[in-house]
Write an enzyme that holds these catalytic residues in place. Structure first.
Site, PDB file in Angstrom:
ATOM      1  N   PHE A  27       6.869  -5.883  -6.161  1.00 49.24           N
ATOM      2  CA  PHE A  27       5.930  -4.848  -6.066  1.00 49.24           C
ATOM      3  C   PHE A  27       6.438  -3.469  -6.668  1.00 49.24           C
ATOM      4  CE2 PHE A  27       4.180  -7.635  -2.297  1.00 49.24           C
ATOM      5  CZ  PHE A  27       3.859  -8.520  -3.259  1.00 49.24           C
TER       6      PHE A  27
ATOM      7  N   TRP B 257      -1.743  -1.896  -5.512  1.00 55.42           N
ATOM      8  CA  TRP B 257      -0.599  -1.338  -5.689  1.00 55.42           C
ATOM      9  C   TRP B 257       0.319  -2.595  -5.548  1.00 55.42           C
ATOM     10  CZ3 TRP B 257       3.453  -1.792  -1.857  1.00 55.42           C
ATOM     11  CH2 TRP B 257       4.701  -1.161  -2.284  1.00 55.42           C
ATOM     12  N   HIS B 258       0.003  -3.583  -4.608  1.00 58.73           N
ATOM     13  CA  HIS B 258       0.937  -4.698  -4.402  1.00 58.73           C
ATOM     14  C   HIS B 258       1.126  -5.499  -5.763  1.00 58.73           C
ATOM     15  CE1 HIS B 258       0.273  -3.801  -0.126  1.00 58.73           C
ATOM     16  NE2 HIS B 258       1.659  -4.375  -0.219  1.00 58.73           N
ATOM     17  N   GLY B 259       0.004  -5.634  -6.809  1.00 59.13           N
ATOM     18  CA  GLY B 259       0.283  -6.369  -7.851  1.00 59.13           C
ATOM     19  C   GLY B 259      -0.866  -6.176  -8.738  1.00 59.13           C
TER      20      GLY B 259
ATOM     21  N   ALA C 261      -4.740  -0.301  -2.259  1.00 57.35           N
ATOM     22  CA  ALA C 261      -3.604  -0.905  -1.534  1.00 57.35           C
ATOM     23  C   ALA C 261      -3.298  -2.301  -2.164  1.00 57.35           C
ATOM     24  CB  ALA C 261      -3.854  -0.794   0.079  1.00 57.35           C
TER      25      ALA C 261
END
Lengths: 336, 455
Positions: free
Chosen positions: B455, B319-321, B316
């Site tokens: 993102f 996934w954001h960066g 997770a």
């Protein structure tokens, strides 16, 4: 999501959906009309509150619309920080004319001529009295190829242009609402009004928020070529502007002094370019009666003396006094 | 096109609404129109990525059709892999390069590609569909409907992450069906609340937080600057993303669609598990269904549960960066949530709710520095300031922080408020006052992009 059940509630939602956009339009129009008639920048356009000026603490770029249309003004000074030290009060003493300073820091020929056009429209010599004199300070930016400078914030061309729609559209924002509130404060006396001659002592501003005195004054480093092309866009801009000025107005073009290190060494390509640039402005002066050039943009004892400068671009009080005296002499001479 | 711009509100939106509602009775024309304006909306940012979006729709839909014809599971697996590879190439290549360089000293000098807007979201939408087919559910959609599921303009850039079976069945429903007035009215209200949260809180905080983190990227910052950065960002990120979600859901309602809610007062919480159930809810439900549950399996042992949880949260974060700050941020949350699982399993005594809430929010707020910091060094500089190292300095934007914190922890959520609205006489005039005030505010505010667009 809950769902309404009754027919009357559905009708009420439907009515709300109609009322909402109509109310938005009406309110937006009302808010805009209110800002327009308050006239936050004292432009005199559609206003109900004319002649109250603008707050003393307004940014320079927002003050010239008010200062530039003052009917009692005899003469005006246009330029950037390099002309700001000229004091209208001293010029008044020497000429008996009421000068207004429209100097704006961090502006170049494009911005200054926008202000000059506003000034000329409000002193056209027809419905409004012509100025007796117009002083324009020319620094090195007037000899650059494109005449453009980097301004940290966009210049308010909407304020000085002649497009009413641009002007009105630019009033619909928080900045103008705040400016309007401040104008109301000026009217009620809660905030001081900007003095009508527009003077702000540059040395006080530099002392508060500028480089230390003499920090970059070093004669061993010299400036090089200004544009390198031999083209000067600002010359064309000025020649297009000059016909707007009534023939009776004395136009004084002042090549402002820079510290000698900011000028190229003599007999270099760069110095020849400056000479070429000056000659181009000389031609404008030659083609218009009542036009005088005062040239301090050169290397001499005055500009080589560290004591005369705050930094490479800004001369200090002794030079300002000298330029004021010279201006007073030429405008008095021109008006016999 | 940002939702909070004049171009969107007075240019794109009226045209889109007028066209859509004029075609209300003609299903096919209405939905093709909606698809066309959605592509225009996406192209407005950067038309060069439109072929990527369209290609992604075509390839995934074709893969699904091929699966229906040939009944081969590898087609779907290859499709999911292709989506992940595409995301990897655009989003993670630079990060991969830096890892190789740090580890071996060899610089592969891969091409750095610009990140196509919304790619993390539309890739996940595609994966949701293919993964559902893989699980044996036979959802077959027309190309038009599938393309709308991926490209529908309110949710293309930053979600909510919708399930295809939530939105596609709504597409052919007549917009003028029962309750359209109420849906549209609540849609406007939700959009306005989002606009208010964005302009009055998130962007005000951004004007203090952005310079603070920019300072921290270069050198040590003041104690006040560090607190501004940490507290300001924890509130900014909530108001920014929940504002975006409110506006997206509100816009969809104007077109007659109900998107799932994305936030449910996440800062009114007493555990990380609860916070994550109420924060970016559509992402967390995706991660639960398509990552955590497959990893954990049926009735997992405690160890496997913890491993699945930790792995899910690290992914997770990633996934954001693409960066170590995001990986560590995810790992911290994985560790924190694992501790909660252990605590619960051991039946250790629970602290009072208020203490648990304070600890949870402190953890979240401190970890959020890693989420925002442009580098590990910048994060370290902020933590150093928080710990009292550095010159003193003012905490900027503290009034907005107090109002924001009160709203986030005590105030009702946007959807609570909107669902409580009735068509009172004063509702439309009050909405108009709010609208005009917000537009005046919007007119000269610098427009800050929504954080989740990156993102």
């Amino acid at each position: 999501m809950s769902s309404s059940t009754s027919t009357s509630e559905r009708a009420a939602w439907r009515r709300a959906l109609w009322v909402y956009p109509v109310a938005c339009l009406a309110l937006a129009a009302l808010a805009l009309a209110l800002i327009v008639v308050i006239d936050p920048y004292d432009t005199g356009r559609f206003t109900l509150l004319d002649g109250y000026g603008v707050p003393a603490a307004f940014g320079q770029r927002l003050t010239a619309a008010s200062l530039g249309r003052e009917p009692d003004t005899d003469a005006a000074i246009i330029g950037n920080s390099t002309i700001q030290l000229l004091d209208p009060a001293r010029l008044l003493e020497q000429t008996n004319w009421r000068f207004v300073s429209l100097a704006m820091t961090l502006t170049g020929p494009i911005e200054q001529l926008a202000v000059a056009r506003w000034l000329a429209r409000h002193h056209d010599g027809k419905r409004k009295p012509a100025l007796k004199a117009l002083v324009i300070g020319l620094d090195k930016t007037w000899c650059q190829a494109d005449g453009k400078i980097d301004t940290p914030q966009p210049f308010p061309h909407w304020l000085y242009g002649d497009n009413t729609l641009d002007y009105v559209a630019a009033l619909f924002n928080m900045r103008s609402v705040n400016a309007g509130i401040r104008k109301l404060k000026v009217i009620s006396g809660a905030e001081p009004r900007l003095r009508p001659d527009g003077y702000r002592n540059l040395e006080l501003l530099l002392a508060a928020d500028g480089p230390a005195v003499g920090a970059d004054l070093d004669l061993s480093v010299h400036a090089t070529a200004a544009s390198g092309t031999g083209n000067f866009a600002a010359v064309r801009m000025l020649s297009e502007f000059v016909p707007m000025v009534p023939a009776t107005t004395v136009v004084v073009l002042v090549f402002v002094p820079h510290y000698a290190a900011d000028l190229p060494l003599s007999d270099t390509a760069a110095s020849r370019e400056i000479d070429q640039c000056k000659a181009a402005y000389g031609e404008i002066a030659a083609n218009r009666p009542n036009t005088v050039i005062l040239d301090y943009l050169k290397t001499d004892g005055l500009t080589s003396d560290r004591g005369n400068f705050w930094d490479r671009l800004h001369y200090r009080m002794p030079i300002a006094r000298l330029i004021e005296t010279d201006i007073a002499a030429v405008v008095r001479g021109a008006h016999g | 096109m940002l939702f909070s711009t004049f171009g969107f509100i007075f240019g794109f939106l009226p045209i889109a609404l007028a066209g859509y509602w004029l075609l209300a009775r003609r299903v096919n024309a209405r939905l093709w129109f909606l698809l066309a304006i959605s592509l225009v909306f996406y192209s407005y940012w950067d038309w060069r990525f439109t072929p990527l979006l369209v290609g992604s729709i075509v390839v995934n839909w074709t893969a699904a059709q091929a699966f229906f014809v040939f009944e081969r599971r590898w087609i779907l697996i290859a499709g999911i892999a292709a989506n992940l590879i595409c995301l990897g190439i655009f989003k993670y290549l630079g990060f991969f390069e830096s890892i190789v360089f740090d580890g071996t000293g060899w610089n592969p000098s891969l091409a750095r590609l610009a990140l196509p807007l919304g790619i993390s979201f539309f890739t996940f939408h595609n994966i949701i569909y293919l993964a559902d087919l893989l699980r044996g559910r036979r959802f077959r959609y027309s190309f038009r409907d599938y393309a709308l599921y991926i490209a529908l303009f309110p949710q293309i850039l930053a979600g909510p992450l919708v399930r295809h079976r939530e939105i596609i069945p709504q597409l052919p429903m007549p917009p003028l069906r029962d309750g359209w007035e109420e849906r549209a009215g609540r849609g406007v209200a939700l959009f306005l609340m989002g606009l208010g949260k964005k302009l009055l809180i998130a962007d005000v905080l951004a004007s203090h937080v952005d310079p603070a983190f920019a300072d921290a990227a270069g050198n040590a910052i003041s104690i006040g600057g560090a607190w501004t950065a940490m507290l300001g960002f924890a509130l900014q990120v909530y108001f920014d993303f929940s504002a975006y979600s409110d506006m997206a859901i509100g816009l969809a309602l104007l077109f007659g669609f109900q998107l799932p809610y994305n936030f449910d007062a996440p800062y009114r919480t007493s555990s990380l598990h609860q916070l994550w159930r109420q924060w970016h809810m559509t992402l967390m439900r995706f991660l639960r269904d398509y990552l955590f549950l497959p990893l954990a399996g049926h009735r997992p042992s405690e160890l496997r549960h913890l491993w699945a949880l930790f792995a899910t949260m690290v992914l997770a974060g990633l996934w954001h960066g693409a960066g170590w700050t995001f990986v560590i941020w995810g790992a911290l949350h994985g560790a924190g949530m694992s501790l909660e699982v252990i605590w619960r399993h051991r039946r250790w005594p629970m602290p009072p709710t208020i203490v648990a809430g304070f600890l949870t929010m402190s953890f979240w707020t401190v970890a959020a520095v890693l989420f925002r910091a442009p580098s590990m060094q910048a994060a370290f500089n902020v933590f150093s300031g928080i710990a009292g190292h550095g010159p003193s300095g003012p905490v900027l934007g503290w009034r907005t922080m107090i109002i924001g914190a009160a709203l986030a922890m005590i105030g009702p959520t946007s959807q609570d408020l909107v669902n409580r609205l009735r068509p009172w006489h004063w509702l439309a005039p009050a909405g108009a006052v709010a609208t005009v005030a917000l537009l005046i505010k919007m007119a000269d505010s610098p427009s800050y992009e929504f954080i989740y667009f990156h993102f």
